[in-house]
Design a protein around this motif. Sequence first.
Motif: not given
Length: 310
Positions: A58-60, A113-114, A119-122, A127-130
């Motif tokens: 939600i935040g990122a 949107l693509f 690209i951005s979302f994945p 990034l989260y686990p790192f």
Amino acid sequence: MRRTAFILGSGLLSFVAFWNSVTWHLQRFWGASGYFWQAQWERLLTTFEGKEWILFFIGAIQVPCLFFWSFNGLLLVVDITGKPNFISRYRIQVGKNEPVDPVKLRQSIRTVLFNQCMISFPMVVFLYPFLKWWRDPCRRELPTFHWFLLELAIFTLIEEVLFYYSHRLLHHPTFYKKIHKKHHEWTAPIGVISLYAHPIEHAVSNMLPAIVGPLVMGSHLSSITMWFSLALIITTISHCGYHLPFLPSPEFHDYHHLKFNQCYGVLGVLDHLHGTDTMFKQTKAYERHVLLLGFTPLSESIPDSPKRME
């Protein structure tokens, strides 16, 4: 030499005094409201306990995207309708996109949107686990005001370096025709095309420079949310095509879209060091590249030469 040293020294002391005064007042405000925001953050952590990855998503992702599309939605109203008229007066490239080509616009929005979804979302999800391994972005304590200012400065410098050199690389003939030319289809840019790019360019030159800073600093989610939102707003302003009052000047990057081989960076620091802004500095656009503090369009107060439009 003594006079120069005195002037520079006095200026530096004045700047330091002003900066300390501003940060002191902001720190008081930040501190006064800090307890409130800390309480709200702890309430969110309790709500999403065990599912902090949803909070990170939600935040990122969602909050920055909300800022991006809300701001661009307002700009698109002007781009499509030409109203309100007082905003159209601030158009940088007069006569361009009046109105914007609807077919070209729809194609660009689909590409944006693509890029965001594929690209951005994945990239942000990966990034989260790192970040969690390095330093949990959803840790309980919020960053202090001064720490956030330091992070913001480091994020900006990292973005400037990575964006400048990746952008210049994309202008090499090997990459330009197959990758970067897509973004330059808009010689007179509008806000939403800030993310209109080939997927490779979007990953390497748009996303990576913004992501590396928070990763290096092990930033808190609150810092990441503010940084991503700010970065999207700034790049929208840089591409919007309007030099609006009290907003950062978009003349620098608008000139890049017009001439292609000038003004590759964000801040302009590396362009100055590498001499990739020499042509820009000889134009009226450079004279207009200031913060507009009034309501008279700079295109009227500093018009282009009648002999040669720059």
